[in-house]
Design a protein around this motif. Structure first.
Motif, short mmCIF file in Angstrom:
data_model
loop_
_atom_site.label_atom_id
_atom_site.label_comp_id
_atom_site.label_asym_id
_atom_site.label_seq_id
_atom_site.Cartn_x
_atom_site.Cartn_y
_atom_site.Cartn_z
N ALA A 49 0.83 -1.20 0.00
CA ALA A 49 0.00 0.00 0.00
C ALA A 49 0.87 1.25 0.00
O ALA A 49 2.04 1.22 0.39
N SER A 50 0.28 2.37 -0.43
CA SER A 50 0.99 3.65 -0.36
C SER A 50 0.53 4.47 0.83
O SER A 50 1.28 5.31 1.35
N SER A 51 -0.70 4.24 1.29
CA SER A 51 -1.23 4.93 2.47
C SER A 51 -2.27 4.03 3.11
O SER A 51 -3.08 3.42 2.41
N ALA A 52 -2.25 3.93 4.45
CA ALA A 52 -3.16 3.00 5.12
C ALA A 52 -3.59 3.53 6.47
O ALA A 52 -2.89 4.33 7.11
N LEU A 53 -4.75 3.08 6.90
CA LEU A 53 -5.33 3.44 8.19
C LEU A 53 -5.79 2.17 8.89
O LEU A 53 -6.50 1.34 8.30
N ASP A 54 -5.39 2.00 10.16
CA ASP A 54 -5.88 0.90 10.97
C ASP A 54 -6.86 1.47 11.99
O ASP A 54 -6.50 2.32 12.81
N ILE A 55 -8.12 1.04 11.92
CA ILE A 55 -9.19 1.58 12.77
C ILE A 55 -9.30 0.74 14.04
O ILE A 55 -9.26 -0.48 14.00
N GLN A 56 -9.48 1.44 15.19
CA GLN A 56 -9.64 0.77 16.49
C GLN A 56 -8.48 -0.20 16.71
O GLN A 56 -8.66 -1.40 16.89
N THR A 57 -7.30 0.34 16.74
CA THR A 57 -6.07 -0.46 16.76
C THR A 57 -5.78 -1.09 18.11
O THR A 57 -4.88 -1.91 18.23
N GLY A 58 -6.57 -0.75 19.16
CA GLY A 58 -6.30 -1.29 20.49
C GLY A 58 -4.96 -0.76 20.99
O GLY A 58 -4.66 0.43 20.86
N MET A 73 1.11 6.00 7.22
CA MET A 73 0.41 4.99 8.03
C MET A 73 -0.14 5.65 9.28
O MET A 73 0.59 6.29 10.04
N ALA A 74 -1.45 5.49 9.49
CA ALA A 74 -2.12 6.06 10.67
C ALA A 74 -2.96 4.99 11.35
O ALA A 74 -3.31 3.97 10.74
N ALA A 75 -3.27 5.22 12.61
CA ALA A 75 -4.12 4.31 13.37
C ALA A 75 -4.99 5.14 14.31
O ALA A 75 -4.56 6.19 14.80
N THR A 76 -6.21 4.66 14.57
CA THR A 76 -7.10 5.33 15.51
C THR A 76 -7.39 4.42 16.69
O THR A 76 -7.39 3.19 16.58
N GLU A 77 -7.67 5.02 17.85
CA GLU A 77 -8.05 4.29 19.05
C GLU A 77 -8.77 5.26 19.99
O GLU A 77 -8.44 6.44 20.06
N SER A 78 -9.77 4.72 20.71
CA SER A 78 -10.60 5.58 21.56
C SER A 78 -10.24 5.51 23.04
O SER A 78 -10.42 6.50 23.76
N ALA A 112 -8.37 9.53 1.47
CA ALA A 112 -7.03 9.70 2.05
C ALA A 112 -6.19 8.43 2.00
O ALA A 112 -4.96 8.51 2.05
N PHE A 113 -6.83 7.26 1.92
CA PHE A 113 -6.09 6.00 2.06
C PHE A 113 -6.46 5.02 0.95
O PHE A 113 -7.62 4.94 0.54
N ASP A 114 -5.47 4.23 0.52
CA ASP A 114 -5.81 3.16 -0.43
C ASP A 114 -6.04 1.83 0.29
O ASP A 114 -6.45 0.86 -0.33
N LEU A 115 -5.80 1.80 1.62
CA LEU A 115 -6.09 0.60 2.41
C LEU A 115 -6.56 1.01 3.80
O LEU A 115 -5.93 1.83 4.46
N VAL A 116 -7.68 0.43 4.24
CA VAL A 116 -8.16 0.59 5.61
C VAL A 116 -8.27 -0.81 6.21
O VAL A 116 -8.84 -1.71 5.59
N THR A 117 -7.70 -1.01 7.40
CA THR A 117 -7.73 -2.31 8.05
C THR A 117 -8.35 -2.18 9.44
O THR A 117 -8.40 -1.09 10.03
#
Length: 255
Positions: A49-58, A73-78, A112-117
Motif C-alpha cells: 500500500a501507499s497509504s493505510a489506516l488501521d481503525i480501532q487499533t487497540g 500509516m495512521a491508526a485510531t483508538e478511543s 485519504a487511504f488506499d487501504l483501511v484495516t
C-alpha cells in the motif's frame, strides 16, 4: 490442591487488562484461531500500500506485527490507556496514532487511504470507511461474528433473543457495506471453540472484552461467578464458541 474461588477471583479482578494482549490466559483458556491468518494477510497488504489506516487499533499489538508499513500509516483508538500503549509501540515505526471516539466522522480527508484495516472493531461505520478510501481502495478486516461467546453471555444475562443473535451477521454486514457503495471481494466465516479452565480466566476475559457482559464487575456478579466456578470444578472447562468473519471490500474505480 485447587485454588479457592476467592483466590482466583481476587487475582483476576486485580490484574491489568490494558491493551489487547491475552498472554495472561496462557494455560488458563484456549481459543481456536481462524484458518486464514489475518495478521499475515494484513501484513502483505500493508507492504504493497501507499497509504493505510488501521481503525480501532487497540494497543497496537496486531498492527505492530506487520513487517512493513506504507509511507503514510495512521491508526485510531478511543480508549486512553490503549492510545498510550499504541503510541509507545507504533510511533518508533513511523505510525501516527490518533485518539478518536470511534464515532463518525473519522478525522481524515476524503479519499485519504488506499487501504483501511481493522481487527475486531467494536463498531463499523461503513459510510466513513468508504469516504476515506481512495477509488479502487480496499477495506480488509477481521470482524467478530454473530453469537460470539454467547454461551458465556447467557450465563449472566439469560437467553438472548433472535434480534441480538443476528447482530454482526455477515449477511447484514455485506448489505451495509454495499449500501455504502463498496463491493465485496472476499467473505469467510468460521466458528471456533473456546475453553475456560478456571473462573479466573472467565473474570479476566469479561473485564477485558467488555461487550460480552455489559457492566460486568466481580462484585456485581459474584454469586453467578461462584456458581460457574463450582460447575468448572465439577465438570471441567467451560466451553463456548467464537465466530470470526474475514471481509474484504473495495471502493469502485470511477471512470
Amino acid at each position: 490442591m485447587s485454588r479457592t474461588f476467592e483466590e482466583l477471583a481476587d487475582e483476576a479482578g486485580a490484574v491489568s487488562v490494558d491493551g489487547w494482549d491475552f498472554s495472561w490466559l496462557v494455560g488458563r483458556a484456549t481459543e481456536e484461531r481462524p484458518s486464514w491468518g489475518y495478521q499475515r494477510l494484513m501484513s502483505g497488504r500493508l507492504a504493497s500500500a501507499s497509504s493505510a489506516l488501521d481503525i480501532q487499533t487497540g494497543g497496537g499489538e496486531v498492527l505492530a506485527g506487520a513487517a512493513k508499513f506504507p509511507p503514510a500509516m495512521a491508526a485510531t483508538e478511543s480508549w486512553p490507556p490503549n492510545v498510550a500503549k499504541a503510541t509507545e509501540l507504533l510511533h518508533p515505526r513511523g505510525v501516527v496514532v490518533v485518539a478518536d471516539p470511534d464515532e463518525p466522522p473519522l478525522p481524515f480527508a476524503d479519499a485519504a487511504f488506499d487501504l483501511v484495516t481493522s481487527r475486531h472493531p467494536a463498531t463499523v461505520w461503513w459510510a466513513e470507511i468508504a469516504r476515506v478510501l481512495k477509488p479502487g481502495g480496499t477495506y480488509f478486516a477481521q470482524h467478530v461474528g454473530p453469537e460470539t461467546v454467547f454461551e458465556l453471555t447467557e450465563v449472566f444475562l439469560g437467553p438472548l433473543g433472535e434480534e441480538v443473535r443476528r447482530k454482526r451477521h455477515p449477511d447484514e454486514e455485506t448489505a451495509q457495506a454495499r449500501a455504502a457503495g463498496l463491493e465485496i471481494a472476499d467473505l469467510r466465516t468460521e466458528r471456533l471453540r473456546m475453553e475456560f479452565f478456571d473462573i479466573g480466566a472467565v473474570i479476566y476475559f469479561l473485564r477485558k472484552v467488555i461487550w460480552t457482559v455489559p457492566g460486568f464487575t466481580v462484585e456485581g456478579h459474584r454469586d453467578r461467578l461462584r456458581e460457574l466456578h463450582e460447575k468448572i470444578e465439577a465438570e471441567g472447562p467451560f466451553v463456548a464458541h467464537s465466530c470470526r468473519t474475514l471481509i474484504e471490500a473495495r471502493k469502485p474505480r470511477h471512470t
